[in-house]
Design a protein around this motif. Structure first.
Motif, short mmCIF file in Angstrom:
data_model
loop_
_atom_site.label_atom_id
_atom_site.label_comp_id
_atom_site.label_asym_id
_atom_site.label_seq_id
_atom_site.Cartn_x
_atom_site.Cartn_y
_atom_site.Cartn_z
N ALA A 137 1.04 -1.29 0.01
CA ALA A 137 0.20 0.07 -0.14
C ALA A 137 0.85 1.16 -0.02
O ALA A 137 0.31 2.32 -0.24
CB ALA A 137 -1.11 -0.08 1.29
N TRP A 138 1.99 1.32 0.55
CA TRP A 138 2.74 2.47 0.56
C TRP A 138 3.96 2.27 -0.71
O TRP A 138 4.69 3.61 -0.42
CB TRP A 138 3.64 2.45 2.10
CG TRP A 138 2.52 2.21 3.18
CD1 TRP A 138 2.40 0.89 3.78
CD2 TRP A 138 1.73 3.08 3.43
NE1 TRP A 138 1.48 1.27 4.61
CE2 TRP A 138 0.94 2.64 4.56
CE3 TRP A 138 1.35 4.35 3.07
CZ2 TRP A 138 0.09 3.19 5.05
CZ3 TRP A 138 0.20 4.97 3.54
CH2 TRP A 138 -0.20 4.48 4.78
N ILE A 139 3.79 1.54 -1.69
CA ILE A 139 4.97 1.51 -2.55
C ILE A 139 5.01 3.08 -3.32
O ILE A 139 3.54 3.61 -3.42
CB ILE A 139 4.85 0.67 -3.49
CG1 ILE A 139 6.23 0.75 -4.46
CG2 ILE A 139 3.53 0.67 -4.34
CD1 ILE A 139 6.35 -0.74 -5.09
N ARG A 140 5.90 3.71 -3.45
CA ARG A 140 5.98 4.89 -4.40
C ARG A 140 6.12 4.91 -5.67
O ARG A 140 6.58 4.03 -6.29
CB ARG A 140 7.17 5.92 -3.58
CG ARG A 140 7.11 5.91 -2.19
CD ARG A 140 7.78 7.18 -1.68
NE ARG A 140 9.11 7.54 -1.60
CZ ARG A 140 10.16 7.15 -0.97
NH1 ARG A 140 9.67 6.40 0.17
NH2 ARG A 140 11.25 7.62 -1.16
N HIS A 141 5.67 5.77 -6.31
CA HIS A 141 5.48 6.22 -7.85
C HIS A 141 6.96 6.06 -8.44
O HIS A 141 7.16 5.64 -9.57
CB HIS A 141 4.95 7.35 -8.45
CG HIS A 141 5.40 8.49 -8.01
ND1 HIS A 141 5.30 9.21 -6.65
CD2 HIS A 141 6.19 9.46 -8.68
CE1 HIS A 141 6.16 10.26 -6.83
NE2 HIS A 141 6.66 10.33 -7.87
#
Length: 177
Positions: A137-141
């Motif tokens: 859920a927290w993966i960055r672009h």
């Protein structure tokens, strides 16, 4: 083995401006087998390469000498296998100078689950990277596509993921005999 028996019972709640953490989207603490192959720029497997994987504990800390760090050596074909636990996302402090920076830059205090990987071989350039998880859920672009693992369910409830690395010859002089 590189398995930890502790599974978090509770994670700190994310800041109000963030998306809620969903355990269903990120199976924290589930067994994970990471396999891969190290090859040179011609595609040949490289034997004897050191592959070190570090993962944080559920508080975002990596402690040397614990089950959060493992090092293996590649076989004759450049292949390796590491058994570990899917790491947990964690929250960095959102107060003090760090909090000020997070607020002013518009960052999120949650860090996605990730593995730190260092790949070393004599006369080759060392590769150091972080591997993220597709369903986190927290993966960055800005995470590069080649550094995103997509674990698949395996036998006995053990997830499996694969990653390969290409090592380049070092152009720096090598000291020693």
């Amino acid at each position: 083995m590189f398995f930890s028996t502790s599974v978090p019972t509770r994670l700190r709640s994310p800041a109000p401006h963030t998306t809620a953490f969903s355990p269903a989207r990120h199976p924290v603490g589930s067994p994970l087998v990471l396999t891969g192959r190290i090859h040179d720029d011609t595609g040949r497997g490289v034997r004897g390469v050191s592959v070190q994987v570090r993962r944080s504990d559920n508080g975002g800390t990596v402690r040397a000498g614990t089950s959060t760090v493992v090092t293996v050596t590649t076989d004759d074909d450049g292949c390796f296998t590491i058994a570990t636990i899917t790491p947990a996302p964690y929250q960095i402090p959102a107060d003090g100078p760090t909090g000020w920076f997070i607020a002013n830059e518009g960052w999120n205090p949650w860090r996605p689950a990730h593995l730190h990987v260092t790949v070393k071989a004599p006369r080759m350039r060392t590769v150091t990277t972080r591997l993220h998880f597709r369903r986190d859920a927290w993966i960055r672009h800005d995470a590069p596509a080649k550094a995103i693992l997509d674990p698949r369910p395996g036998v006995g409830g053990i997830d499996r993921a694969t990653i390969d690395f290409t090592l380049e010859r070092s152009t720096s002089p090598v000291s020693g005999a």
